[in-house]
Write an enzyme that holds these catalytic residues in place. Sequence first.
Site, short mmCIF file in Angstrom:
data_model
loop_
_atom_site.label_atom_id
_atom_site.label_comp_id
_atom_site.label_asym_id
_atom_site.label_seq_id
_atom_site.Cartn_x
_atom_site.Cartn_y
_atom_site.Cartn_z
NE ARG A 1 39.24 40.40 52.79
CZ ARG A 1 39.86 41.56 53.01
NH1 ARG A 1 39.20 42.56 53.56
NH2 ARG A 1 41.13 41.72 52.69
CD GLU B 1 45.34 44.51 58.93
OE1 GLU B 1 44.57 44.83 59.85
OE2 GLU B 1 45.15 44.82 57.74
CB SER C 1 45.54 47.79 61.73
OG SER C 1 45.95 48.93 61.00
NE ARG D 1 42.38 38.76 59.15
CZ ARG D 1 42.59 39.62 58.15
NH1 ARG D 1 43.77 40.20 58.01
NH2 ARG D 1 41.62 39.92 57.30
#
Length: 439
Positions: free
Chosen positions: A287, A359, A362, A405
């Site tokens: 993040r 995640e 999305s 990620r």
Amino acid sequence: MLDLRYVVDHLEEVRAALLRRGPQHAVTLDRLAELRSKRNTGIVARDGKIQTQKAQSEAMAKAPKGTPEFAAKRDELKVLSAEVKQLEADVTAVEVELTQILEALPNLPDPSTPDGRGEDDNRLVRTWGEKPEASVIGAKPRDHVEVGVALGIVDFERAGKISGARFGVLVGLGARLERALGALMLDLHTRDHGYTEVLPPALVRTESLYATGQLPKFEGDLFKTVKADPDRAYDLFLSPTSEVQLCNMHRDEILEEAQLPIKYTALTSCFRSEAGSYGKDTKGLIRNHQFQKVELVQMTTAETSDQTLEELTGHAEKVLQALGLHYRVVQLCAADIGFGARKTYDLEVWLPGQNAYREISSCSNMGDFQARRAQIRYRKVAAPGTKEKPRLVHTLNGSGLAVGRTLVAVLEQCQRPDGSVVVPEALRAFMGTDVIRPR
């Protein structure tokens, strides 16, 4: 944005749908109906006064100048003009409040979106692959921070020196790995999935952020530029996602049905202040304030958008499958979907160093929520002798994937007990090596 007429004409239906998201979303609906009625009444009163004003103006023009009759009608016109101005101000004030309420209302969940109160109620749809075995990655797998620092390919200390917290510097094969992942994703989406690659500006206008729903609600999550010269008239933000740029490519346009679906992809740097999220993932690359992401955006018709969401989600999955990374797909419940979404699938990749799924993409169907703000419409092919009224497109978006990620997942799922990381086969031509070894 929701359609005002639909909301007021289907008040209880909309209330029930918003209550699925949470009780806080339905409290303003009665006020919305009251304001629409007040606006309509105000418009009728204003227009009536304007007609009287026109008639009085014509009557004054016929009266002899300098006569008492002329003076009386002139005085009447002054009163009427003031009344019209007041009625216009009243209507404007009502419309401003109406707009503010509509801007704060989220999209209505699709009927197929499950009920729930939060992420624990999200529905598992499917999994792909298997978790890497302890015999391969080690009995106590390390997280990506430990792996990357030990390999000398991630440097958080120097990133902090340059920019502060929530940044990372990728070095050597780390930088090459990020570049390779982005290239693989773009090649896959353009070559196999039919997307057109776009390289948009990183700075975006207020109107663009409003059109896709980031403003006004999420201004606290954005980085806004400061004018060095106060006399220059510009107002720009760093883009939080290229969904903004790709959707706004066709803002205020009427497309032809034959142009649909429109499919765009872009690899861009994204910038988010992560307001309100401090204490979450402050360590590592999960993040950060700046990150790379490949975005997928489609514009299509209402009749095809549900199937398009399945297709777009599959396109994002293909990247993880090409890399051999274990992941799962979950459908978000009504309380967990994003502000502008009606239906969402999250792809969650397995991170053995954290012993958790996280995640990585999305994928959402926004329906006509964004298109109404952005005024992106299309015209269906009309029967001979008829003309079709323009309709709002449906917009869909998803990460295909978040590059940083994905790099995290490669470091954690492909690590070995000796500290090395095996490069997935799909990346080896880009990387020029099969293994990243400790220095």
